[in-house]
Design a protein around this motif. Sequence first.
Motif, PDB file in Angstrom:
ATOM      1  N   GLY A   3       0.824  -1.200   0.000  1.00 34.06           N
ATOM      2  CA  GLY A   3       0.000   0.000   0.000  1.00 34.06           C
ATOM      3  C   GLY A   3       0.855   1.245   0.000  1.00 34.06           C
ATOM      4  N   LYS A   4       0.120   2.370  -0.056  1.00 35.41           N
ATOM      5  CA  LYS A   4       0.834   3.649  -0.122  1.00 35.41           C
ATOM      6  C   LYS A   4       0.146   4.626   0.802  1.00 35.41           C
ATOM      7  CE  LYS A   4       1.930   2.819  -4.968  1.00 35.41           C
ATOM      8  NZ  LYS A   4       1.102   1.614  -5.033  1.00 35.41           N
ATOM      9  N   GLY A   5       0.642   5.826   0.815  1.00 37.58           N
ATOM     10  CA  GLY A   5       0.002   6.872   1.580  1.00 37.58           C
ATOM     11  C   GLY A   5       0.331   6.791   3.069  1.00 37.58           C
ATOM     12  N   VAL A   6      -0.604   7.456   3.797  1.00 35.57           N
ATOM     13  CA  VAL A   6      -0.348   7.649   5.224  1.00 35.57           C
ATOM     14  C   VAL A   6      -0.238   6.324   5.976  1.00 35.57           C
ATOM     15  CG1 VAL A   6      -1.275   8.656   7.348  1.00 35.57           C
ATOM     16  CG2 VAL A   6      -1.362   9.923   5.200  1.00 35.57           C
ATOM     17  N   PRO A   7      -1.133   5.331   5.772  1.00 29.97           N
ATOM     18  CA  PRO A   7      -1.015   4.076   6.516  1.00 29.97           C
ATOM     19  C   PRO A   7       0.322   3.402   6.261  1.00 29.97           C
ATOM     20  CG  PRO A   7      -3.126   4.207   5.426  1.00 29.97           C
ATOM     21  CD  PRO A   7      -2.329   5.351   4.917  1.00 29.97           C
ATOM     22  N   ALA A   8       0.731   3.404   4.974  1.00 27.40           N
ATOM     23  CA  ALA A   8       2.017   2.764   4.644  1.00 27.40           C
ATOM     24  C   ALA A   8       3.159   3.505   5.321  1.00 27.40           C
ATOM     25  CB  ALA A   8       2.204   2.751   3.127  1.00 27.40           C
ATOM     26  N   ALA A   9       3.055   4.835   5.369  1.00 24.69           N
ATOM     27  CA  ALA A   9       4.111   5.644   5.980  1.00 24.69           C
ATOM     28  C   ALA A   9       4.233   5.330   7.475  1.00 24.69           C
ATOM     29  CB  ALA A   9       3.791   7.124   5.760  1.00 24.69           C
ATOM     30  N   LEU A  10       3.060   5.134   8.102  1.00 25.53           N
ATOM     31  CA  LEU A  10       3.081   4.826   9.546  1.00 25.53           C
ATOM     32  C   LEU A  10       3.731   3.462   9.788  1.00 25.53           C
ATOM     33  CD1 LEU A  10      -0.451   6.097  10.569  1.00 25.53           C
ATOM     34  CD2 LEU A  10       1.759   7.060  11.248  1.00 25.53           C
ATOM     35  N   MET A  11       3.352   2.515   8.894  1.00 27.82           N
ATOM     36  CA  MET A  11       3.920   1.163   9.008  1.00 27.82           C
ATOM     37  C   MET A  11       5.429   1.202   8.798  1.00 27.82           C
ATOM     38  SD  MET A  11       2.865  -1.951   9.555  1.00 27.82           S
ATOM     39  CE  MET A  11       1.254  -2.381   8.914  1.00 27.82           C
ATOM     40  N   MET A  12       5.837   2.046   7.817  1.00 29.59           N
ATOM     41  CA  MET A  12       7.261   2.203   7.508  1.00 29.59           C
ATOM     42  C   MET A  12       8.011   2.733   8.727  1.00 29.59           C
ATOM     43  SD  MET A  12       9.072   5.231   6.624  1.00 29.59           S
ATOM     44  CE  MET A  12      10.660   5.583   5.963  1.00 29.59           C
ATOM     45  N   ALA A  13       7.352   3.728   9.400  1.00 31.58           N
ATOM     46  CA  ALA A  13       7.993   4.350  10.573  1.00 31.58           C
ATOM     47  C   ALA A  13       8.189   3.316  11.686  1.00 31.58           C
ATOM     48  CB  ALA A  13       7.140   5.518  11.068  1.00 31.58           C
ATOM     49  N   ILE A  14       7.169   2.456  11.873  1.00 28.64           N
ATOM     50  CA  ILE A  14       7.262   1.423  12.919  1.00 28.64           C
ATOM     51  C   ILE A  14       8.391   0.448  12.585  1.00 28.64           C
ATOM     52  CG2 ILE A  14       6.029  -0.573  13.939  1.00 28.64           C
ATOM     53  CD1 ILE A  14       3.413   1.116  13.440  1.00 28.64           C
ATOM     54  N   THR A  15       8.408   0.012  11.311  1.00 30.18           N
ATOM     55  CA  THR A  15       9.408  -0.979  10.873  1.00 30.18           C
ATOM     56  C   THR A  15      10.812  -0.424  11.072  1.00 30.18           C
ATOM     57  OG1 THR A  15       7.812  -1.716   9.214  1.00 30.18           O
ATOM     58  CG2 THR A  15      10.086  -2.483   8.943  1.00 30.18           C
ATOM     59  N   ARG A  16      10.967   0.809  10.595  1.00 29.86           N
ATOM     60  CA  ARG A  16      12.302   1.444  10.680  1.00 29.86           C
ATOM     61  C   ARG A  16      12.748   1.583  12.126  1.00 29.86           C
ATOM     62  NH1 ARG A  16      14.456   6.469  12.767  1.00 29.86           N
ATOM     63  NH2 ARG A  16      16.372   6.872  11.592  1.00 29.86           N
ATOM     64  N   SER A  17      11.762   2.005  12.999  1.00 22.29           N
ATOM     65  CA  SER A  17      12.105   2.193  14.424  1.00 22.29           C
ATOM     66  C   SER A  17      12.508   0.844  15.054  1.00 22.29           C
ATOM     67  CB  SER A  17      10.906   2.773  15.191  1.00 22.29           C
ATOM     68  OG  SER A  17      10.562   3.994  14.641  1.00 22.29           O
ATOM     69  N   ALA A  18      11.762  -0.240  14.690  1.00 18.19           N
ATOM     70  CA  ALA A  18      12.051  -1.554  15.240  1.00 18.19           C
ATOM     71  C   ALA A  18      13.424  -2.041  14.794  1.00 18.19           C
ATOM     72  CB  ALA A  18      10.964  -2.536  14.792  1.00 18.19           C
ATOM     73  N   PHE A  19      13.750  -1.834  13.479  1.00 21.96           N
ATOM     74  CA  PHE A  19      15.055  -2.238  12.964  1.00 21.96           C
ATOM     75  C   PHE A  19      16.171  -1.526  13.719  1.00 21.96           C
ATOM     76  CE2 PHE A  19      18.577  -0.934  10.209  1.00 21.96           C
ATOM     77  CZ  PHE A  19      19.166  -2.172   9.978  1.00 21.96           C
ATOM     78  N   ARG A  20      15.994  -0.231  13.875  1.00 24.46           N
ATOM     79  CA  ARG A  20      17.039   0.556  14.528  1.00 24.46           C
ATOM     80  C   ARG A  20      17.188   0.118  15.995  1.00 24.46           C
ATOM     81  NH1 ARG A  20      20.037   5.333  13.652  1.00 24.46           N
ATOM     82  NH2 ARG A  20      19.580   5.023  11.446  1.00 24.46           N
ATOM     83  N   PHE A  21      15.983  -0.230  16.609  1.00 24.22           N
ATOM     84  CA  PHE A  21      16.031  -0.585  18.035  1.00 24.22           C
ATOM     85  C   PHE A  21      16.729  -1.935  18.236  1.00 24.22           C
ATOM     86  CE2 PHE A  21      14.178  -2.690  21.776  1.00 24.22           C
ATOM     87  CZ  PHE A  21      14.508  -1.781  22.761  1.00 24.22           C
ATOM     88  N   PHE A  22      16.348  -2.960  17.409  1.00 29.20           N
ATOM     89  CA  PHE A  22      16.839  -4.312  17.665  1.00 29.20           C
ATOM     90  C   PHE A  22      18.220  -4.581  17.080  1.00 29.20           C
ATOM     91  CE2 PHE A  22      12.158  -4.929  17.973  1.00 29.20           C
ATOM     92  CZ  PHE A  22      12.120  -5.287  19.297  1.00 29.20           C
ATOM     93  N   SER A  23      18.661  -3.776  16.101  1.00 26.00           N
ATOM     94  CA  SER A  23      19.993  -3.988  15.528  1.00 26.00           C
ATOM     95  C   SER A  23      21.056  -3.615  16.567  1.00 26.00           C
ATOM     96  CB  SER A  23      20.180  -3.112  14.283  1.00 26.00           C
ATOM     97  OG  SER A  23      19.261  -3.474  13.307  1.00 26.00           O
ATOM     98  N   GLY A  24      22.088  -4.396  16.621  1.00 26.15           N
ATOM     99  CA  GLY A  24      23.190  -4.071  17.512  1.00 26.15           C
ATOM    100  C   GLY A  24      22.978  -4.560  18.939  1.00 26.15           C
ATOM    101  N   LEU A  25      21.873  -5.296  19.160  1.00 26.81           N
ATOM    102  CA  LEU A  25      21.645  -5.797  20.525  1.00 26.81           C
ATOM    103  C   LEU A  25      22.178  -7.229  20.653  1.00 26.81           C
ATOM    104  CD1 LEU A  25      18.034  -4.499  21.315  1.00 26.81           C
ATOM    105  CD2 LEU A  25      20.211  -3.516  21.997  1.00 26.81           C
ATOM    106  N   GLY A  26      22.856  -7.727  19.621  1.00 26.42           N
ATOM    107  CA  GLY A  26      23.467  -9.043  19.693  1.00 26.42           C
ATOM    108  C   GLY A  26      22.580 -10.147  19.136  1.00 26.42           C
ATOM    109  N   PHE A  27      21.455  -9.787  18.600  1.00 26.22           N
ATOM    110  CA  PHE A  27      20.584 -10.797  17.974  1.00 26.22           C
ATOM    111  C   PHE A  27      21.116 -11.147  16.610  1.00 26.22           C
ATOM    112  CE2 PHE A  27      17.419  -8.382  20.614  1.00 26.22           C
ATOM    113  CZ  PHE A  27      17.244  -9.347  21.571  1.00 26.22           C
TER     114      PHE A  27
END
Lengths: 325, 640
Positions: free
Chosen positions: B447-471
């Motif tokens: 999808g596109k638009g605002v819902p996709a953007a929100l999903m993108m923001a969540i995904t990006r935040s999760a990637f940044r959070f979990f990367s580098g924690l040794g997983f």
Amino acid sequence: MNCNLFKFVLLLIAAMVLSQSVWSQKVVFVPQFTAQSQFAGYYVALQKGFYKDEGLDVEIRHIGASSSQNSIDLLVEGKAHFAGAQLMQGIVARSKGVKLVNVLQLSQRSSLCCVAHFPVGDPEKFKGKKIGRWHKGFSEPCLILDKVANLGIQWVDYNSGIGLFTHHAVDASLMTSFSELIALRMSVGEFPDTNIYRFADKGFDVPEDAIFVDETYYKNNKAVVDKFVRATKRGWEYTRQHQDEALDITMAYMKANHVVSNRTMQRMMLEEVLRLQVNKETNKPDYKPYPKERFKNLSGIMVSAGVMPRLFDYEDLMVGGARKQ
Amino acid sequence: MGSNKSFSARLSLNILLMVSLIFIVALIFVAISSSKIIIDESTKSAQLTLDVVSAEIEKDITEVEISTSAGAQIMMAYLNNDMVCDFMVQSFVNKSDLLTASMIAFVEGVHRGDTWYSTYAYRDSLGAIKMKKLGSEDYDYRYMEWFQIPYMLKQPYWSEPYYDEGGCNQYIATFACPIMDKDSNVLAVMTADIPLLHIASRVNSIHPYEHSYMNLVSYNGSYINANDSNGLVGQTLMAMAYESQNEAIIESCQRIVNGESGLSKVLQGSVASLSVFKPLHNGWKLSLVCEYRDIMARTTQMHIMLALVCLFGLLVMFIICYSIVRRLTRPITELSEAAISIAKGNFATILPEIRTEDEMLRLRDSFAFMQTSLGHYISELKSTTAANERMEGELNVARNIQMGMLATNFPPQLSAFLQPAKEVGGDLYDFLIKDNTLYFAVGDVSGKGVPAALMMAITRSAFRFFSGLGFTMGQVMGRINKAVAEANETGMFVTCISGRIDLETGVMKYCNAGHNPIIVMPPSGEPYFLKAKPNLAIGLFDSFVYEDEELTLEPGTRLLIYTNGISEAETRAKELFGDDRLLAWAKEKGAVVPRQLDPDGSNKVERQVVDSLLETVRKFVEGNEPNDDITIMSILFGQK
């Protein structure tokens, strides 16, 4: 003193009269018919002063339409010095003993036609028919045809015009291609060519208009004859070159002589007369005298047909001006 | 009719045009009909004139014929008496005003054996009657037509016109009648000369129209009405016809001389004429020529008057028509002005009042309805526009936020590019370096638009959070999946590829959750798509276990990670860029870019790779707008 003055005046008058007679020879010319463009060359020669240039004082004296005389009659009577007549008229007259000489042969072709109310391809069609002819002559070829072919034509003499023919008083009528035939066309309009028997096309192409003089006059006035012939030729040459002017002169001449006609007809007549003057052998208007051999043949036929009484020498008629050419 | 003309003027002019056409057709019909009637009537009139004049002439010539024939009858018994003959012709001329002369001419030999004998009485120029005896060699009447024709045909004869020189000195015609015995032998011809002057004058005086003229010609076609002024002296009808060189005139004249009775129409130059003609009983022919322009002159005048009246009527009709139409259409003008006012925003404009209950009233009501509806619509439009403007502003803010979330502090070995298809997009990329390890991720939210953007923001935040924690990368992807799945109530999902590269050893651990394969461009050898285990896209099942894989990179190996905005870029003809073109690009362009890191520490080498692919795709789509977000990431494992 008075006596001398009187003598001087007399001498002066005598000299004037003499000079007039020397420098201005009075001659009378009689054409064969009333005034019309058939004679335009003579009127032009007179009007343009060609006769005067030759020292001649020419009077053209037409025969009245109502007269039964022809131009040769007037020549014989001494009423004219020059006569216009057809060659065969001259031959017949000479044969009858009239001392004529042909001094100029203007026409080189025959204009004679026999116009009928029926098709005329064969001369036999004329057998026993009533045919009009000029009582003054000009009809010799048809007379010969009548005799030779034994057609038994009933001749009706008339003076002029086409009235006898158009009123059906005759079955056919002799006409010239330059006069009556044109008058017929001007009168009734188109006329079928099949009803016209043209002698020129049937092997009888004898020249017509010529000038004749008395033999004695010719012998005594050769110089005058030569002058008249020269001026007349000049007149016709000028006419050929200036036909409109010649027509103007002719129409004025006709009006002065109370001859009624129209310019259209006179123009057509002049064109035809000029055509008849063209020698078909040389294709030029050369005014050649009738050849001797043809004269002999013609004379023989004319005598045998009873159109003329006897044969005579070619030189008797063709002496003089015509022979010189 | 110009477009700037008013409706009233255009309608009036149209009506005027139609009525004018009707008038013109009617006028032409009237002109033709009336012309035909006039020509028919004029023809009848001309024939009547011809009949009247011919009757008058016939009366005169008949009088001459009867009296001459009677005289000939009487004289049959007295031909042997010269005195009676003289008395007869003298009294004949004396008693008739019509005659100028008379003659009794004997046939050759009848009068005492004479060749010629005639007695002739004539009027001299003073009017006195004189006597003459005619007949001689110089006047041989035996061969003259006036004598010869009646003599031969035994019938009366009218001569052609001729000038009587020496007699009455004028143009005359002779009537000649044969005098015959009981056995029909012609003994003499009696003539009567009539001057043609009075007949010519009568004929020449007939002018039914200005240019019309009458002609009288003889049996042989000579003009009898000739005189010095009309130039017809000596002329014949056919000579004049031939002179004209006009076939129609020649044909007409031929009919006349043939003695026909009738009419003909001739055209000479631009002049058309009517000729009516008839023969007289004595063979003369009378004709009357009238020019059509004269015949039609009055008709033409009448037609001009009629045309002028029509023109005036049309003018009046136009004025009246214009006034009526203008009055009737005034409400339209007023409504038009009101419409302009409404168009300018004056929804309170007062519409004109219509008193008639016709189409105008309905039009006015429609206008009123339109005015009200337009007011409401404009009001709603204003609200909607304001909301849209507000939303657009918010979207712009969201876009700025989203774009701000993207990492831009590129290390020398990495370059990335993201272009959303709408204000905000669903693609994402991210990277970070921690402990000499490069973490990267590229994803594409369905999808596109605002819902996709929100999903993108969540995904990006999760990637940044979990990367580098040794997983492991599989565990990182599993936690991102869980975080996304918990927040995903709309059933959206994210394809994603994430990995980490040990920048010392070149060992790459990666996990591909349903995303396009990485293109590996080794320093030697052909580029290839990196195969990956078939993990599900994230966000679908929160308990899905993701497996990661390992690849050791040779120094100089380049990785190209992208979203389907690249591989599925399409032309207007719906032709996809496709994996083949992508691999071909990698061989021709991507592989030839230098494999050395920029010693200055900038990422311009990898930016060249990204720009090259972007340029190739843009050229391919030929200006077609992208319908999906585009993301490219290029990573070079190399030495400084």
